[in-house]
Design a protein around this motif. Structure first.
Motif, PDB file in Angstrom:
ATOM      1  N   ASN A 199     -36.403 -46.397  -4.734  1.00 48.54           N
ATOM      2  CA  ASN A 199     -37.430 -45.249  -4.410  1.00 48.54           C
ATOM      3  C   ASN A 199     -37.664 -44.300  -5.843  1.00 48.54           C
ATOM      4  O   ASN A 199     -38.481 -43.355  -5.700  1.00 48.54           O
ATOM      5  CB  ASN A 199     -36.742 -44.073  -3.333  1.00 48.54           C
ATOM      6  N   ARG A 200     -37.144 -44.978  -6.914  1.00 46.04           N
ATOM      7  CA  ARG A 200     -37.487 -44.301  -8.137  1.00 46.04           C
ATOM      8  C   ARG A 200     -37.957 -45.158  -9.126  1.00 46.04           C
ATOM      9  O   ARG A 200     -37.484 -46.030  -9.551  1.00 46.04           O
ATOM     10  CB  ARG A 200     -36.114 -43.768  -8.827  1.00 46.04           C
ATOM     11  N   THR A 201     -39.461 -45.144  -9.327  1.00 46.47           N
ATOM     12  CA  THR A 201     -40.214 -45.801 -10.333  1.00 46.47           C
ATOM     13  C   THR A 201     -39.750 -45.737 -11.735  1.00 46.47           C
ATOM     14  O   THR A 201     -39.590 -44.514 -12.333  1.00 46.47           O
ATOM     15  CB  THR A 201     -41.808 -45.391 -10.431  1.00 46.47           C
ATOM     16  N   PRO A 202     -39.381 -46.925 -12.348  1.00 50.08           N
ATOM     17  CA  PRO A 202     -38.842 -46.791 -13.852  1.00 50.08           C
ATOM     18  C   PRO A 202     -39.813 -45.956 -14.465  1.00 50.08           C
ATOM     19  O   PRO A 202     -40.951 -46.241 -14.369  1.00 50.08           O
ATOM     20  CB  PRO A 202     -38.587 -47.915 -14.136  1.00 50.08           C
ATOM     21  N   PHE A 203     -39.205 -45.244 -15.514  1.00 49.62           N
ATOM     22  CA  PHE A 203     -40.096 -44.509 -16.285  1.00 49.62           C
ATOM     23  C   PHE A 203     -39.965 -44.743 -17.779  1.00 49.62           C
ATOM     24  O   PHE A 203     -38.636 -44.624 -18.174  1.00 49.62           O
ATOM     25  CB  PHE A 203     -39.759 -42.933 -16.343  1.00 49.62           C
ATOM     26  N   ILE A 204     -40.709 -45.312 -18.518  1.00 54.03           N
ATOM     27  CA  ILE A 204     -40.483 -45.554 -19.984  1.00 54.03           C
ATOM     28  C   ILE A 204     -41.334 -44.611 -20.646  1.00 54.03           C
ATOM     29  O   ILE A 204     -42.623 -44.500 -20.927  1.00 54.03           O
ATOM     30  CB  ILE A 204     -40.713 -47.064 -20.208  1.00 54.03           C
ATOM     31  N   ASP A 244     -32.766 -44.737 -14.576  1.00 51.51           N
ATOM     32  CA  ASP A 244     -34.154 -45.099 -14.055  1.00 51.51           C
ATOM     33  C   ASP A 244     -35.222 -45.228 -14.964  1.00 51.51           C
ATOM     34  O   ASP A 244     -36.409 -45.033 -14.818  1.00 51.51           O
ATOM     35  CB  ASP A 244     -34.445 -43.921 -13.136  1.00 51.51           C
ATOM     36  N   GLY A 245     -34.707 -45.412 -16.334  1.00 53.66           N
ATOM     37  CA  GLY A 245     -35.881 -45.644 -17.296  1.00 53.66           C
ATOM     38  C   GLY A 245     -35.206 -45.193 -18.661  1.00 53.66           C
ATOM     39  O   GLY A 245     -34.005 -45.099 -18.930  1.00 53.66           O
ATOM     40  N   ALA A 246     -36.232 -44.990 -19.655  1.00 52.25           N
ATOM     41  CA  ALA A 246     -35.540 -45.084 -21.047  1.00 52.25           C
ATOM     42  C   ALA A 246     -36.670 -43.903 -21.945  1.00 52.25           C
ATOM     43  O   ALA A 246     -37.818 -43.920 -21.702  1.00 52.25           O
ATOM     44  CB  ALA A 246     -35.628 -46.256 -21.735  1.00 52.25           C
ATOM     45  N   LEU A 247     -35.931 -43.133 -22.616  1.00 52.77           N
ATOM     46  CA  LEU A 247     -36.734 -42.258 -23.737  1.00 52.77           C
ATOM     47  C   LEU A 247     -36.465 -42.893 -24.873  1.00 52.77           C
ATOM     48  O   LEU A 247     -35.642 -43.300 -25.437  1.00 52.77           O
ATOM     49  CB  LEU A 247     -36.177 -40.919 -23.750  1.00 52.77           C
ATOM     50  N   VAL A 248     -37.697 -43.608 -25.492  1.00 51.78           N
ATOM     51  CA  VAL A 248     -37.626 -44.552 -26.696  1.00 51.78           C
ATOM     52  C   VAL A 248     -38.255 -43.784 -27.862  1.00 51.78           C
ATOM     53  O   VAL A 248     -39.130 -43.355 -27.837  1.00 51.78           O
ATOM     54  CB  VAL A 248     -38.466 -45.919 -26.307  1.00 51.78           C
ATOM     55  N   GLY A 249     -37.390 -43.912 -28.972  1.00 49.47           N
ATOM     56  CA  GLY A 249     -38.222 -43.191 -30.087  1.00 49.47           C
ATOM     57  C   GLY A 249     -38.653 -44.042 -31.152  1.00 49.47           C
ATOM     58  O   GLY A 249     -39.756 -44.486 -30.787  1.00 49.47           O
ATOM     59  N   GLY A 250     -37.856 -44.732 -31.865  1.00 49.10           N
ATOM     60  CA  GLY A 250     -38.272 -45.610 -33.257  1.00 49.10           C
ATOM     61  C   GLY A 250     -39.289 -46.495 -32.566  1.00 49.10           C
ATOM     62  O   GLY A 250     -40.319 -47.127 -33.057  1.00 49.10           O
ATOM     63  N   ALA A 251     -38.573 -47.580 -31.587  1.00 48.26           N
ATOM     64  CA  ALA A 251     -39.317 -48.498 -31.033  1.00 48.26           C
ATOM     65  C   ALA A 251     -40.611 -48.285 -30.196  1.00 48.26           C
ATOM     66  O   ALA A 251     -41.465 -49.268 -30.077  1.00 48.26           O
ATOM     67  CB  ALA A 251     -38.265 -49.327 -30.083  1.00 48.26           C
TER      68      ALA A 251
END
Ligand code: PGA
Length: 262
Positions: free
Chosen positions: A4-9, A236-243
């Motif tokens: 029930n949690r949409t992955p968040f990128i 449930d997802g990722a906070l992406v910096g450099g990439a």
């Protein structure tokens, strides 16, 4: 990751890319996602450009109805007034910003942001209808002295004071030692802290809110390690910096399900 949690990128560009470069990156990202037939139900995509890029990103996203959300990297705790250099949540909302990063470790350390200020910013964002992406995380010294969960849990507890459970929030667990270091946490560490953060959400905002709130992992996320994090039930997802500055790499992260068969 629960169903029930949409992955968040989320891509945190930090202080990179002017507004012309921002347009180019968002166009390329939209093209890459369309070419890959990316289904927004598989992952919600958001970018966090510098403030000066937001109007250009808004124009592009609106004109082409792109499936890319965007937000600010910080917000003032005040609505308006004599606060030179600050940006109001009202202004971000006017630009269609759905999210705002709050309490990133670079702001906590380089700008001495306290837990109290972070809490005030969370309340300010929500007041203007913007979803905070609240960052918490321990330093290498904290990890050694107290283990992984103690500091993030305390930061989250403090940041949630006075928060209305009806208003959405996203939490990002970002161990400070993993940010920009190339040395990500293990999926097991991210899960352990993710579960501890969800327990705090349940205690403070209630079990239903805890079950529907997305908890991200951040710190040296790449296309080669994203799937291992997303396999964990409390990531449930990722906070992406450099990439997030490399379109091919970022779109590969967004398509984590396909390229690793997760
Ligand atoms: P990184 O940064 O992906 O470059 O480690 C993450 C962040 O600071 O949000």
């Amino acid at each position: 990751m629960a169903v029930n949690r949409t992955p968040f990128i989320a891509g945190n560009w930090k202080m990179n890319l002017d507004h012309l470069q921002a347009i180019a990156l968002v166009q390329k990202l939209a093209f890459a996602l369309a070419e890959a037939k990316h289904d927004p139900a598989d992952a919600e995509v958001a970018v966090f450009p510098p403030f000066t890029d937001l109007r250009s990103v808004q124009t592009l996203v609106d004109a082409d109805r792109l499936p890319i959300a965007y937000g600010g990297q910080d917000v003032s705790s005040h609505d308006s007034g004599a606060y030179t250099g600050e940006i109001s949540g009202a202004f971000l909302a006017k630009l269609g910003a759905r999210y705002v990063i709050i309490g990133h470790s670079e702001r906590r350390t380089l700008h001495a942001e306290s837990d109290e200020l972070v809490n005030a910013k969370v309340l300010a964002a929500q007041k203007h209808g913007i979803v905070p992406v609240l960052c918490v995380g321990e330093t290498a010294e904290d990890l050694e002295a107290h283990g992984a969960s103690a500091v993030p849990v305390a930061q989250l507890r403090r940041a949630l004071e006075g928060v209305d459970p009806a208003k959405e929030i996203v939490v990002a667990y970002e161990p400070v030692w993993a940010i920009g270091s190339g040395q990500a946490a293990t999926p097991e560490q991210a899960q352990q802290v993710g579960a501890a953060l969800r327990a705090v959400l349940a205690e403070v905002l209630g079990p239903d809110v805890a079950a529907s709130t997305r908890i991200l992992y951040g710190g040296s996320v790449k296309s080669s390690n994203i799937a291992s994090f997303l396999r964990e039930p409390d990531v449930d997802g990722a906070l992406v910096g450099g990439a997030s500055l490399d379109v091919d790499e970022f779109s590969a992260i967004v398509r984590f399900k396909k390229h690793v068969g997760a």
